[in-house]
Enzyme design. Sequence first.
Site, PDB file in Angstrom:
ATOM      1  N   GLY A  96       3.892  -5.550 -21.792  1.00 48.76           N
ATOM      2  CA  GLY A  96       3.349  -6.705 -22.492  1.00 48.76           C
ATOM      3  C   GLY A  96       4.314  -7.337 -23.479  1.00 48.76           C
ATOM      4  O   GLY A  96       3.893  -7.877 -24.511  1.00 48.76           O
ATOM      5  N   PHE A 139       7.529 -13.689 -18.123  1.00 51.57           N
ATOM      6  CA  PHE A 139       7.907 -14.943 -18.764  1.00 51.57           C
ATOM      7  C   PHE A 139       9.428 -15.115 -18.745  1.00 51.57           C
ATOM      8  O   PHE A 139       9.956 -16.153 -18.326  1.00 51.57           O
ATOM      9  CB  PHE A 139       7.351 -14.890 -20.183  1.00 51.57           C
ATOM     10  CG  PHE A 139       7.747 -16.011 -21.085  1.00 51.57           C
ATOM     11  CD1 PHE A 139       7.501 -17.324 -20.758  1.00 51.57           C
ATOM     12  CD2 PHE A 139       8.332 -15.733 -22.314  1.00 51.57           C
ATOM     13  CE1 PHE A 139       7.845 -18.351 -21.615  1.00 51.57           C
ATOM     14  CE2 PHE A 139       8.674 -16.748 -23.182  1.00 51.57           C
ATOM     15  CZ  PHE A 139       8.432 -18.059 -22.825  1.00 51.57           C
ATOM     16  N   LYS A 199       9.207  -8.956  -7.418  1.00 51.58           N
ATOM     17  CA  LYS A 199       8.626  -7.847  -8.178  1.00 51.58           C
ATOM     18  C   LYS A 199       8.161  -6.814  -7.161  1.00 51.58           C
ATOM     19  O   LYS A 199       7.101  -6.967  -6.549  1.00 51.58           O
ATOM     20  CB  LYS A 199       7.465  -8.306  -9.051  1.00 51.58           C
ATOM     21  CG  LYS A 199       6.844  -7.136  -9.810  1.00 51.58           C
ATOM     22  CD  LYS A 199       6.110  -7.570 -11.053  1.00 51.58           C
ATOM     23  CE  LYS A 199       5.645  -6.331 -11.830  1.00 51.58           C
ATOM     24  NZ  LYS A 199       5.203  -6.662 -13.188  1.00 51.58           N
ATOM     25  N   ASP A 207       1.962 -11.133 -11.097  1.00 47.49           N
ATOM     26  CA  ASP A 207       3.114 -11.735 -11.767  1.00 47.49           C
ATOM     27  C   ASP A 207       3.840 -12.684 -10.823  1.00 47.49           C
ATOM     28  O   ASP A 207       4.328 -13.739 -11.240  1.00 47.49           O
ATOM     29  CB  ASP A 207       4.065 -10.641 -12.261  1.00 47.49           C
ATOM     30  CG  ASP A 207       3.445  -9.806 -13.371  1.00 47.49           C
ATOM     31  OD1 ASP A 207       2.541 -10.315 -14.073  1.00 47.49           O
ATOM     32  OD2 ASP A 207       3.850  -8.649 -13.544  1.00 47.49           O
ATOM     33  N   GLY A 266      10.777  -5.461 -13.189  1.00 44.49           N
ATOM     34  CA  GLY A 266      10.269  -4.102 -13.160  1.00 44.49           C
ATOM     35  C   GLY A 266       8.826  -4.016 -13.616  1.00 44.49           C
ATOM     36  O   GLY A 266       8.168  -5.018 -13.915  1.00 44.49           O
ATOM     37  N   PRO A 313      11.535 -18.813 -28.508  1.00 45.40           N
ATOM     38  CA  PRO A 313      10.506 -18.932 -29.544  1.00 45.40           C
ATOM     39  C   PRO A 313       9.101 -18.745 -28.977  1.00 45.40           C
ATOM     40  O   PRO A 313       8.855 -18.946 -27.787  1.00 45.40           O
ATOM     41  CB  PRO A 313      10.700 -20.361 -30.062  1.00 45.40           C
ATOM     42  CG  PRO A 313      11.278 -21.112 -28.902  1.00 45.40           C
ATOM     43  CD  PRO A 313      12.162 -20.110 -28.196  1.00 45.40           C
TER      44      PRO A 313
END
Length: 209
Positions: free
Chosen positions: A12, A17, A32, A43, A102, A184
Site C-alpha cells: 500500500g 501508481f 504483474k 492492478d 511485484g 506529490p
Amino acid sequence: MEKIFVTGIGTGIGKTFVSAIVAKSLNADYWKPVQAGFEDGTDSEWVSRWLKENGSIVHPEVYRLSKPASPHIAAREEGITIDIQHICDRMPNVNRTLVIEGAGGLLVPLNNTTFVADLIKALGAKVILVSRNYLGSINHSLLTARVCRELQIPVIGWVFNDQYLDYEEEIVQWSNFPRIASIPYSDNVNGTFINSQAAAIQKQLEELL
C-alpha cells in the site's frame, strides 16, 4: 529488453501508481505476474487505463488469486503452488522495456521457500524502490535497501511519494541509492496527473538506466 522491477518498502505504498508513471515515461509494457485479490479490480486493469494511448501492452498475470493476502496463502487456498520458474517461462518477450510490478515488498513469500526477491533475481531485472513518506518509513526503506545489497540486487534508485514528512534526503544518503523522483500527493489521480509525472521523471530515469 530492459526489465525494471518495481518493488516497495511494504504494502500500500504506491507501487501500482509508480509502475504506471514509469511505464508511461519509458513507453514501456507492464506486467504483474502475481495478483492476490481482485474484488475491486486488478492492478493490471488500473494501469491499463493510463497506458492505452501510447501503445503499451499490459500483459496478463501468470497467477490471478482471489484472496487479498500474502501470495503464498492466497495460492494455498486455491490449491496452487506459485512456481518462480513457471513465471520466468511466461515472461513476455517484447522489444521494448518491460515494467514488472511485484507483490508487496522484497520478502513477501511466494511459496514456502521463495520470496519476491528470489523472483527478481530469477528474472534478471533491475529494481526501482518505492517509498512512501510515513512514520516508520526510514526503517522500512533502509531495511529494504540492506536486503538489496545483501542479495546483490541491482537498484536503479528511489521513487518517493506522499507528503507526511520529508525523510527523502536521509534515506538517499544512508542507502546510497539515488533519488529518481518525488511524486506529490494528489486527491485527483487522472490521466493529466500521470502524464505530467511521467514527463517529469523521464530524463532522470533514462540517465540512471
